[in-house]
Design a protein around this motif. Structure first.
Motif, PDB file in Angstrom:
ATOM      1  N   ALA A 451      18.851  41.857  15.942  1.00 16.02           N
ATOM      2  CA  ALA A 451      18.663  40.846  16.929  1.00 16.02           C
ATOM      3  C   ALA A 451      18.043  39.493  16.424  1.00 16.02           C
ATOM      4  O   ALA A 451      17.075  39.702  15.236  1.00 16.02           O
ATOM      5  CB  ALA A 451      17.735  41.532  18.149  1.00 16.02           C
ATOM      6  N   ARG A 452      18.315  38.472  16.908  1.00 10.49           N
ATOM      7  CA  ARG A 452      17.661  37.163  16.502  1.00 10.49           C
ATOM      8  C   ARG A 452      16.318  37.283  17.302  1.00 10.49           C
ATOM      9  O   ARG A 452      16.160  37.848  18.154  1.00 10.49           O
ATOM     10  CB  ARG A 452      18.440  36.021  16.990  1.00 10.49           C
ATOM     11  CG  ARG A 452      19.975  35.953  16.499  1.00 10.49           C
ATOM     12  CD  ARG A 452      20.368  34.619  16.935  1.00 10.49           C
ATOM     13  NE  ARG A 452      21.800  34.394  16.424  1.00 10.49           N
ATOM     14  CZ  ARG A 452      22.130  33.694  15.322  1.00 10.49           C
ATOM     15  NH1 ARG A 452      21.323  33.266  14.440  1.00 10.49           N
ATOM     16  NH2 ARG A 452      23.282  33.654  14.781  1.00 10.49           N
ATOM     17  N   SER A 453      15.366  36.432  16.758  1.00 12.33           N
ATOM     18  CA  SER A 453      14.255  36.418  17.433  1.00 12.33           C
ATOM     19  C   SER A 453      14.126  35.485  18.505  1.00 12.33           C
ATOM     20  O   SER A 453      14.797  34.346  18.491  1.00 12.33           O
ATOM     21  CB  SER A 453      13.227  35.659  16.224  1.00 12.33           C
ATOM     22  OG  SER A 453      11.967  35.434  16.943  1.00 12.33           O
ATOM     23  N   PRO A 454      13.589  35.854  19.858  1.00  6.34           N
ATOM     24  CA  PRO A 454      13.496  35.154  20.815  1.00  6.34           C
ATOM     25  C   PRO A 454      12.333  33.901  20.672  1.00  6.34           C
ATOM     26  O   PRO A 454      12.468  32.889  21.652  1.00  6.34           O
ATOM     27  CB  PRO A 454      13.034  36.198  21.911  1.00  6.34           C
ATOM     28  CG  PRO A 454      12.304  37.038  20.986  1.00  6.34           C
ATOM     29  CD  PRO A 454      12.683  37.081  19.736  1.00  6.34           C
ATOM     30  N   VAL A 455      11.799  33.837  19.745  1.00  6.73           N
ATOM     31  CA  VAL A 455      10.639  32.646  19.504  1.00  6.73           C
ATOM     32  C   VAL A 455      11.518  31.385  19.250  1.00  6.73           C
ATOM     33  O   VAL A 455      11.863  31.503  18.103  1.00  6.73           O
ATOM     34  CB  VAL A 455       9.672  33.198  18.682  1.00  6.73           C
ATOM     35  CG1 VAL A 455       8.666  32.008  18.259  1.00  6.73           C
ATOM     36  CG2 VAL A 455       8.758  34.591  19.189  1.00  6.73           C
TER      37      VAL A 455
END
Length: 480
Positions: A451-455
């Motif tokens: 998953a990509r970071s949501p930040v």
């Protein structure tokens, strides 16, 4: 939503005007919901972490970090939901891993329910020993034994043996008890100067942290000693790695770790093994510690004190360091020294009953206490680094899974978050598709999907500089 973010941002002692730098993408149809406002928790924790990163980026770039100088932050529901399920999305060569072992589950007892955690071999062994069962006992044998016992008796027997089990409680029973009442009185986060000595000027901090070069990640050049396991702590340090920190995770060779979980939580980090009971390894560790900017610990309170790793000892030995401590139940009270995991905290605090049915307890649609507390802890570390950059000092950061659970149950639920309580999704609504927020890359062990970071903030990094390698195989040294 803004009220939830303001509450978390206020807990970090930050300028409330900066919250206006946050924007939100449209709601994502089919994103998992729950009876409790779990997506509000997820959005708020990611929002404050992103804003803390943006503020630190502005300060390290040479600005004063005023609201107008802070890069804009965007919170995307799809990215948040995917990241909060990151351990479920991880794939190595198209193979996923199991997140819970067969003996980690709810069990009916003579008077209610208990939740156990036995993912690690030593926890499984201790659970079975506490129940008087042979080492190879399976689900049927454990179920038969637990049906004969009272839930609270099981809880005490298993914890007494060093295992992990909690009786399923309602939220009122938890808050009326000594540990729940104590947790409710604590702040959502602790962020405070550490020690009685005068503040350490910026240029006598562990290493002067100069302004970052143009285009550099906000944490470039900072060293983070990661003494955490499983999920919440590693989520925090994984976020610091995304932001450019040199993160080195240290584990003991005496405890096993899941390589599948490490594929997810080890992104951007390096991982080494040291036995602090051996003089040679202890010397290597001390060399790392003396050059660290941040030390993050996630073991049960007191477990590392014999190695001189309490917050107070670190402050005395390493003036100017940021010490971040994570616990399951808090650091004091009758449960202060107990181990714990997200699933157990959900069961003890009343979340499991709120999310369950008349037939059995339930769970949140993600390990939201772990992920949410991880982003809160990273946010607090970033704010401590911002304050250290501005005025020096040694800083203490603390977060607790049980306090995050209290926030979800008793504060977010009444905060006007815009997420309807009492619902579990819209009938007939198609689940959201996570693919846009997943990425594939080559790793030392093969092709990995994560998953990509949501930040996310303007000018911020969008992916980790390196994939996770094989757990425990890196050299115990800094690269920056």
């Amino acid at each position: 939503m803004e009220k939830a973010v303001l509450g978390a941002w206020a807990a970090l002692g930050a300028d409330p005007a900066m919250v206006q730098r946050i924007s939100y993408g449209p709601g994502m149809p089919g994103v998992p919901t729950a009876r409790l406002p779990v997506m509000a928790l997820a959005r708020a924790t990611v929002a404050v972490c992103s804003l803390a990163a943006a503020e630190f980026a502005a300060v390290r770039a040479g600005g004063g970090g005023t609201a107008s100088e802070v890069p804009r932050v965007r919170v995307d529901d799809g990215a948040v939901a995917t990241a909060f399920h990151s351990e479920r999305h991880i794939r190595l060569e198209d193979r996923g891993g199991e997140t819970f072992a067969p003996l980690s589950r709810f069990w009916r007892t003579a008077d209610g329910w208990v939740r156990t955690h036995a993912n690690y071999p030593h926890h499984r062994e201790r659970l079975l020993a506490a129940l008087g069962l042979p080492a190879g006992a399976g689900v049927e044998a454990v179920a038969a034994e637990l049906e004969r016992r009272r839930a609270l008796d099981v809880e005490e027997a298993v914890y007494g043996s060093g295992g992990l089990a909690v009786a399923v409680r309602g939220s009122h029973d938890w808050t009326a008890g000594p540990q729940g009442a104590l947790v409710a009185e604590q702040p959502l986060l602790t962020l405070a100067p550490l020690g009685d000595a005068p503040p350490v000027p910026p240029r006598t901090a562990p290493r002067d942290t100069p302004s970052a070069p143009p285009g550099a990640a906000p944490c470039a050049g900072l060293r983070v000693l990661d003494l955490t396991r499983v999920l919440a702590g590693p989520v925090a340090t994984r976020t610091l790695a995304l932001l450019g920190a040199d993160v080195l995770r240290i584990d003991t060779p005496r405890l096993a770790e899941s390589q599948e979980i490490h594929h997810d939580t080890g992104l951007g980090k390096r991982s080494a093994l040291l036995d602090l009971g051996r003089s040679a390894d202890r010397e290597l560790f001390e060399d790392l510690l003396v050059r660290a900017d941040v030390v993050v610990t996630g073991y049960r309170p007191g477990a590392l004190d014999r190695f001189g790793l309490s917050a107070e000892a670190l402050a005395a030995r390493r003036p100017g360091v940021v010490v971040a401590e994570l616990s399951a139940w808090g650091r004091s009270g009758p449960w202060g020294g107990r181990r714990g995991f997200d699933s157990l905290v959900q069961a003890a605090t009343g979340i499991a009953l709120r999310e369950g049915s008349t037939l059995r307890p339930g769970v949140l649609p993600a390990q939201a206490l772990d992920h949410g507390t991880g982003y809160l802890l990273a946010a607090a570390v970033l704010r401590a680094l911002t304050e250290r950059q501005r005025g020096g000092g040694t800083w203490l950061v603390r977060a607790t899974l049980a306090r995050t659970a209290h926030w979800l149950l008793h504060e977010l639920d009444d905060a006007g978050t815009g997420e309807a309580a009492g619902t579990a999704g819209t009938p007939g609504e198609e689940p959201y598709e996570p693919e846009p927020w997943l990425v594939g890359r080559d790793s030392p062990l093969g092709r990995v999907r994560h998953a990509r970071s949501p930040v996310m903030f303007e000018g911020g990094p969008r992916d980790w500089a390196r994939p996770a390698g094989r757990w425990g195989t890196d050299l115990p040294r800094w690269t920056s």
